[in-house]
Design a protein around this motif. Structure first.
Motif, PDB file in Angstrom:
ATOM      1  N   GLU A  33       0.821  -1.217   0.000  1.00 28.69           N
ATOM      2  CA  GLU A  33       0.000   0.000   0.000  1.00 28.69           C
ATOM      3  C   GLU A  33       0.854   1.267   0.000  1.00 28.69           C
ATOM      4  OE1 GLU A  33      -2.799  -0.213   3.186  1.00 28.69           O
ATOM      5  OE2 GLU A  33      -3.531  -2.203   2.597  1.00 28.69           O
ATOM      6  N   GLY A  34       2.175   1.092  -0.074  1.00 28.74           N
ATOM      7  CA  GLY A  34       3.077   2.235  -0.039  1.00 28.74           C
ATOM      8  C   GLY A  34       3.874   2.267   1.255  1.00 28.74           C
ATOM      9  N   ARG A  66      -0.683  -3.847  10.680  1.00 24.26           N
ATOM     10  CA  ARG A  66      -1.609  -4.792  10.050  1.00 24.26           C
ATOM     11  C   ARG A  66      -1.251  -5.091   8.599  1.00 24.26           C
ATOM     12  NH1 ARG A  66      -5.436  -1.221  12.334  1.00 24.26           N
ATOM     13  NH2 ARG A  66      -6.158  -0.621  10.246  1.00 24.26           N
ATOM     14  N   VAL A  67      -0.439  -4.235   7.984  1.00 23.59           N
ATOM     15  CA  VAL A  67      -0.062  -4.428   6.580  1.00 23.59           C
ATOM     16  C   VAL A  67       1.317  -5.089   6.532  1.00 23.59           C
ATOM     17  CG1 VAL A  67       0.307  -3.314   4.357  1.00 23.59           C
ATOM     18  CG2 VAL A  67      -1.362  -2.363   5.963  1.00 23.59           C
ATOM     19  N   PRO A  68       1.437  -6.277   5.928  1.00 27.27           N
ATOM     20  CA  PRO A  68       2.729  -6.981   5.927  1.00 27.27           C
ATOM     21  C   PRO A  68       3.831  -6.164   5.248  1.00 27.27           C
ATOM     22  CG  PRO A  68       0.947  -8.434   5.222  1.00 27.27           C
ATOM     23  CD  PRO A  68       0.377  -7.060   5.261  1.00 27.27           C
ATOM     24  N   PRO A  69       5.001  -6.072   5.879  1.00 26.02           N
ATOM     25  CA  PRO A  69       6.116  -5.359   5.245  1.00 26.02           C
ATOM     26  C   PRO A  69       6.654  -6.130   4.047  1.00 26.02           C
ATOM     27  CG  PRO A  69       6.473  -5.652   7.621  1.00 26.02           C
ATOM     28  CD  PRO A  69       5.346  -6.543   7.224  1.00 26.02           C
ATOM     29  N   LEU A  70       7.117  -5.398   3.059  1.00 24.70           N
ATOM     30  CA  LEU A  70       7.826  -5.992   1.927  1.00 24.70           C
ATOM     31  C   LEU A  70       9.323  -5.801   2.179  1.00 24.70           C
ATOM     32  CD1 LEU A  70       5.675  -4.548  -1.011  1.00 24.70           C
ATOM     33  CD2 LEU A  70       5.474  -6.788   0.084  1.00 24.70           C
TER      34      LEU A  70
END
Length: 207
Positions: A33-34, A66-70
């Motif tokens: 998501e950025g 909550r957003v998985p890191p890349l």
């Protein structure tokens, strides 16, 4: 972080000292998501791994947990910093070929990110973080000063952060690229400042 050779700091103890002294860091992850970033108080456990492990916590409502890191996360720790006016340079009087700049100390720590909600681990992180910041106070506050049920309710509203450091980058930009006369002028100018952070930078400028 862009680090010209003159400003590179590879001294592990200096890097760790900057991390320990930082009262607030910026924790950054890249996601689908950025990029996401949160200012956080973090602490370093130097007993784990080659470079240590970063610990902290985020609000459970924060989308960053909550957003998985890349890839790896990044924790940015800043040391003393100060604006440097060209008026302090001896070179200004000699040639006029000078421009303003900023002196600062920065450490970037990289590593895989783990978020966790286990109450026992969270309590340990909160206790250690509190002790880190309360330890030098005349009457330090402790988590155990609060009612246990209140503490447990607070723990349910946060998510723990663990980041083993796999890579450290240090930058100490303290006018090393200027001649001795220019450095002396900068040190004298900052030492006379009313801002405590300016005086801290003055003490770090090489003679």
């Amino acid at each position: 972080m862009y680090i010209p050779p003159a400003f590179r700091d590879d001294d592990k103890e200096c890097l760790r000292a900057t991390i320990r002294a930082a009262l607030l860091a910026n924790f950054v992850t890249v996601t689908a998501e950025g990029p996401l970033a949160t200012p956080l108080p973090l602490f370093l456990d130097e007993s784990e791994g080659e470079h240590g492990v970063i610990y902290g916590h985020l609000a459970k409502a924060n989308p960053q947990c909550r957003v998985p890191p890349l890839g790896d996360g990044l924790a940015i720790f800043m040391g003393p910093d100060a604006y440097v006016t060209p008026a302090w340079y001896a070179t200004k009087r000699e040639t006029g070929k000078v421009v303003p700049t900023w002196n600062y100390v920065a450490v970037h720590a990289y590593g895989p990110v783990e978020f966790f909600e286990d109450a026992g681990r969270l309590l340990d992180v909160v206790n250690r973080l509190t002790d880190h910041h309360e330890g030098e106070r005349a009457s330090p506050w402790a988590v155990s000063d609060a009612p246990p049920d209140f503490v447990q309710a607070q723990l349910r509203g946060i998510v723990g952060l663990r980041m083993p450091i796999t890579r450290l980058e240090g930058k100490r930009k303290m006018s090393q690229n200027r001649n001795a006369a220019d450095r002396a002028g900068v040190a004298a100018g900052l030492a006379a400042s009313e801002r405590a952070s300016d005086r801290d930078v003055a003490a770090l400028i090489p003679k």
